[in-house]
Design an enzyme around this catalytic site. Structure first.
Site, short mmCIF file in Angstrom:
data_model
loop_
_atom_site.label_atom_id
_atom_site.label_comp_id
_atom_site.label_asym_id
_atom_site.label_seq_id
_atom_site.Cartn_x
_atom_site.Cartn_y
_atom_site.Cartn_z
N HIS A 83 0.85 -1.19 0.00
CA HIS A 83 0.00 0.00 0.00
C HIS A 83 0.88 1.24 0.00
O HIS A 83 1.84 1.33 0.77
CB HIS A 83 -0.90 0.02 1.24
CG HIS A 83 -1.90 1.14 1.20
ND1 HIS A 83 -3.13 1.03 0.58
CD2 HIS A 83 -1.81 2.42 1.64
CE1 HIS A 83 -3.77 2.19 0.68
NE2 HIS A 83 -2.99 3.04 1.31
N TYR A 212 -7.64 10.33 5.24
CA TYR A 212 -7.58 11.27 6.36
C TYR A 212 -8.52 12.43 6.04
O TYR A 212 -8.28 13.19 5.09
CB TYR A 212 -6.16 11.82 6.55
CG TYR A 212 -5.13 10.79 6.94
CD1 TYR A 212 -5.16 10.18 8.19
CD2 TYR A 212 -4.10 10.44 6.06
CE1 TYR A 212 -4.20 9.25 8.55
CE2 TYR A 212 -3.13 9.52 6.42
CZ TYR A 212 -3.19 8.92 7.67
OH TYR A 212 -2.23 8.00 8.02
N PRO A 304 -1.58 6.84 17.60
CA PRO A 304 -1.69 6.02 16.40
C PRO A 304 -1.68 6.80 15.09
O PRO A 304 -1.69 6.21 14.02
CB PRO A 304 -3.03 5.30 16.60
CG PRO A 304 -3.81 6.19 17.49
CD PRO A 304 -2.81 6.84 18.40
N LYS A 308 3.38 4.18 13.84
CA LYS A 308 4.76 3.84 14.18
C LYS A 308 4.90 2.75 15.24
O LYS A 308 5.98 2.18 15.41
CB LYS A 308 5.49 5.09 14.70
CG LYS A 308 5.56 6.25 13.74
CD LYS A 308 6.42 5.93 12.55
CE LYS A 308 6.59 7.12 11.63
NZ LYS A 308 7.26 6.78 10.38
N TYR A 399 6.85 9.22 6.98
CA TYR A 399 5.68 8.35 7.11
C TYR A 399 6.09 6.87 7.07
O TYR A 399 5.54 6.04 7.78
CB TYR A 399 4.71 8.67 5.98
CG TYR A 399 3.30 8.13 6.12
CD1 TYR A 399 2.56 8.29 7.29
CD2 TYR A 399 2.69 7.50 5.03
CE1 TYR A 399 1.27 7.81 7.38
CE2 TYR A 399 1.38 7.03 5.12
CZ TYR A 399 0.68 7.19 6.31
OH TYR A 399 -0.60 6.72 6.39
#
Length: 402
Positions: A83, A212, A304, A308, A399
């Site tokens: 992904h 998001y 969250p 990570k 990221y």
């Protein structure tokens, strides 16, 4: 073997006692076992519980490579899904970042954390590893000496004790390892003032991306887990019970915050799991206290928002395993002396990016004047992320990495 047989001796022993059968503890146990270091894992929950509790499943490329190095990636290579796209939704519209084409040009592997735990456990047991389920560690004593002891209780409350050369605390922020730290341990905490309602829905993903959504009513998130299961998040008021919202209200609110009317409807289904997540961060320093060492959530808790947690757990377990092997097998204590410093460098980098994500995704809650200023800054961050290739490369690198 029945539980009462687990405690047949006044004191059991192992070279390393690992507290917690999560990602950190089981990764560490597998690596120690492969190096010939005697260890045992003590886990307060049942085997069924650790293999079914749903957790985040975004594994960074460095995490996948680490698991591959040690022969622990067979399951995720077969069933994991690559992904590499994020979609940000705002009142100004939506934009996508194909982060696999940005930064270092890498991608996540989506693999539910409970599946990774199941794989790690099976590998460890197949190699002769020992796990004591329903065994709650109560305290770690004598960590400043050569043989610390772990006091435990079984499912019926019967006591027992383990002695070890080292105790690896991988049992979370509320476990015995943290509870047994000396007063000299420093604890850094941050309450972000944000609460999420975490939802697992029996519904196919509505996006081929991590979604998001930034909305005046609060944040909403969409994360695919499998072709049949989707993880959603809804920002809610602190103190909201997990069952406070009906399914109808949940889906209506998700539609509203994810701009479904403008960008397309969400695919609905039964909500099969709920949890309330207060976004907090903390770090313990140092991570070594004599013979007691911390890893995973016992070492640090991240919000969250940055994906990570499991990735840090694998990295820390690999570093700790290498240091313990150097000490116990090769007689070299130097890597163990550097373990805390090395891990904390990664932890604080991960904390910084996670904190940046919290600020990006959530509207400020300060006084009216400050809130308007912070809201304008957030709009500027989003606009920069939408338009600046340099900012996009920075985002992709952080990221995906630690």
């Amino acid at each position: 073997m029945t539980n009462h047989q687990y405690f047949r001796r006044d004191q059991d022993s192992a070279e390393v006692v690992v507290l917690g059968a999560g990602v950190a503890g089981l990764t560490l146990a597998n690596l120690l076992q492969a190096a010939g270091v005697e260890c045992v894992v003590l886990e307060r929950a049942t085997r069924d519980h650790i293999q079914t509790r749903a957790r985040a499943g975004f594994l960074a490329p460095g995490t996948v490579r680490a698991l591959e190095r040690h022969g622990l990636a067979e399951g995720l290579r077969r069933r994991g899904v690559p992904h590499g796209t994020c979609e940000f939704r705002t009142r100004s519209g939506a934009f996508r970042l194909d982060y696999r084409e940005l930064g270092r040009r890498e991608h996540h592997t989506v693999y539910p954390q409970q599946d990774l735990v199941t794989d790690l456990l099976a590998h460890y047991l197949a190699g002769g590893g020992e796990v004591r389920f329903e065994t709650r560690a109560v305290s770690v004593d004598g960590a400043d000496g050569a043989r610390p002891t772990v006091t435990v209780r079984d499912a019926e409350g019967r006591p027992g004790r383990w002695s070890a050369r080292y105790v690896a605390g991988c049992d979370g922020r509320h476990g015995a390892a943290r509870d047994s730290l000396p007063p000299t341990a420093r604890r850094h905490r941050r309450n972000h003032g944000v609460t999420w309602l975490g939802l697992l829905a029996e519904a196919p993903p509505s996006l081929d991306a991590v979604g998001y959504a930034l909305h005046e009513r609060g944040f909403a998130g969409h994360m695919a887990r499998t072709p049949e299961i989707t993880r959603y998040y809804l920002q809610c008021a602190p103190g909201t019970p997990a069952d406070a919202w009906s399914e109808q209200r949940i889906w209506d609110e998700l539609d509203r915050r994810m701009y479904a009317a403008e960008l397309g409807p969400l695919r609905r289904g039964p909500v099969v799991q709920r949890s309330v997540i207060a976004l907090e961060s903390d770090v313990v320093e140092p991570l070594r206290h004599g013979s007691l060492l911390l890893a995973g959530d016992a070492a640090s808790l991240l919000s969250p928002s940055g994906a990570k947690g499991a990735n840090l757990a694998v990295l820390e377990a690999e570093l700790l395993a290498g240091a313990l092997v150097d000490d116990l097998v090769h007689g070299d204590p130097a890597p163990l002396e550097q373990y805390s410093r090395r891990c904390l460098e990664y932890i604080w980098r991960a904390q910084e990016f996670s904190h940046w994500m919290v600020q990006l995704l959530h509207a400020p809650s300060e006084s009216e004047n400050e809130a308007s200023f912070e809201a304008a800054l957030r709009d500027a961050r989003i606009d920069s992320l939408r338009t600046s290739r340099t900012h996009q490369d920075w985002f992709a690198e952080n990221y995906l990495g630690l």
